[in-house]
Design an enzyme around this catalytic site. Structure first.
Site, PDB file in Angstrom:
ATOM      1  N   SER A  76       0.836  -1.204   0.000  1.00 15.80           N
ATOM      2  CA  SER A  76       0.000   0.000   0.000  1.00 15.80           C
ATOM      3  C   SER A  76       0.866   1.247   0.000  1.00 15.80           C
ATOM      4  O   SER A  76       2.011   1.224   0.469  1.00 15.80           O
ATOM      5  CB  SER A  76      -0.927   0.003   1.226  1.00 15.80           C
ATOM      6  OG  SER A  76      -1.832   1.096   1.181  1.00 15.80           O
ATOM      7  N   ASP A  77       0.304   2.313  -0.525  1.00 18.42           N
ATOM      8  CA  ASP A  77       1.021   3.597  -0.524  1.00 18.42           C
ATOM      9  C   ASP A  77      -0.002   4.718  -0.562  1.00 18.42           C
ATOM     10  O   ASP A  77      -1.095   4.564  -1.123  1.00 18.42           O
ATOM     11  CB  ASP A  77       1.958   3.712  -1.725  1.00 18.42           C
ATOM     12  CG  ASP A  77       2.911   4.883  -1.567  1.00 18.42           C
ATOM     13  OD1 ASP A  77       3.877   4.761  -0.785  1.00 18.42           O
ATOM     14  OD2 ASP A  77       2.692   5.926  -2.205  1.00 18.42           O
ATOM     15  N   GLN A  78       0.364   5.834   0.031  1.00 18.71           N
ATOM     16  CA  GLN A  78      -0.528   6.991   0.053  1.00 18.71           C
ATOM     17  C   GLN A  78       0.226   8.246  -0.359  1.00 18.71           C
ATOM     18  O   GLN A  78       1.348   8.480   0.087  1.00 18.71           O
ATOM     19  CB  GLN A  78      -1.116   7.187   1.449  1.00 18.71           C
ATOM     20  CG  GLN A  78      -2.109   8.343   1.544  1.00 18.71           C
ATOM     21  CD  GLN A  78      -2.631   8.528   2.955  1.00 18.71           C
ATOM     22  OE1 GLN A  78      -1.960   9.117   3.799  1.00 18.71           O
ATOM     23  NE2 GLN A  78      -3.829   8.008   3.225  1.00 18.71           N
ATOM     24  N   ALA A 113      -3.435   3.726  -2.378  1.00 21.68           N
ATOM     25  CA  ALA A 113      -3.461   2.550  -3.252  1.00 21.68           C
ATOM     26  C   ALA A 113      -3.179   1.288  -2.455  1.00 21.68           C
ATOM     27  O   ALA A 113      -2.418   1.306  -1.481  1.00 21.68           O
ATOM     28  CB  ALA A 113      -2.424   2.701  -4.356  1.00 21.68           C
TER      29      ALA A 113
END
Length: 209
Positions: A76-78, A113
């Site tokens: 995940s990444d933000q 994501a």
């Protein structure tokens, strides 16, 4: 053995050392391990914020899946998006102050994501949740003094855009819109569950008491 049965026996790995994502994934009551993806998070030239979040979430999952090919891996990444300008983790107090001053009175879109990868089954998918956040202006709760008080209390230097909404940062917000309520904290659980099910993970059947 069916795809679902095969995936049920697979280890689940969270490709992140973020305590926020770990706490969120624990809500699903699925046994999982944590591994650091060790990926370069530098944005590419002219890469838009949504694309950065999507690419990095997939890269993190792929990096761990390369080492653990039989596991189902979540990455995940933000990235915070201020009118097309990506805002990452501030790291320092000075950068956090600068970020929050830019954001006050503005609407910022947080792209979070999530990717799920299993090399041995050939499964790979990624999705992005968007959260639209309108920040207060300097007259309604986001003055320089308010920003300083918030940063001293929370020290959110590991949060994209310096916004720790699950804690005192909520006092800086005027409005929040999202169809995946945990996305702003760091892991969109609605989309995560959908991807895990698509990968053959029996989410509810695999949950522990």
């Amino acid at each position: 053995m069916s795809s679902a049965s095969s995936s049920a026996a697979r280890r689940l790995i969270l490709a992140s050392t973020s305590p926020y994502r770990r706490e969120l994934l624990q809500r699903l009551r699925l046994p999982f391990e944590v591994m650091s993806p060790d990926t370069d998070e530098t944005p590419h030239v002219d890469e838009d914020p949504r694309s950065v979040a999507r690419r990095l979430a997939l890269a993190k999952a792929q990096a761990v899946a390369m080492q653990q090919p039989d596991a189902v891996v979540i990455g995940s990444d933000q990235v915070a998006d201020l009118h097309g300008r990506p805002l990452g983790k501030p790291v320092t107090h000075e950068r956090a102050v600068a970020q929050l001053r830019m954001m006050r009175g503005q609407t910022v879109v947080f792209h979070t994501a999530v990717a799920v990868v299993c090399r041995n089954s050939g499964f790979e998918a990624v999705d992005v949740a968007q959260v639209s956040v309108t920040f207060r202006d300097s007259d309604t709760g986001m003055s320089d003094a308010d920003i300083e008080a918030y940063l001293q209390a929370e020290k959110p230097y590991d949060c994209a855009g310096s916004a720790k909404s699950e804690a005192l940062g909520i006092a800086l917000l005027a409005r929040l819109q999202s169809d995946d309520p945990t996305a702003l904290v760091g892991l969109p659980l609605i989309k995560t569950v959908s991807l895990l099910r698509a990968a053959g993970v029996p989410v509810l059947a695999g949950a522990t008491a």
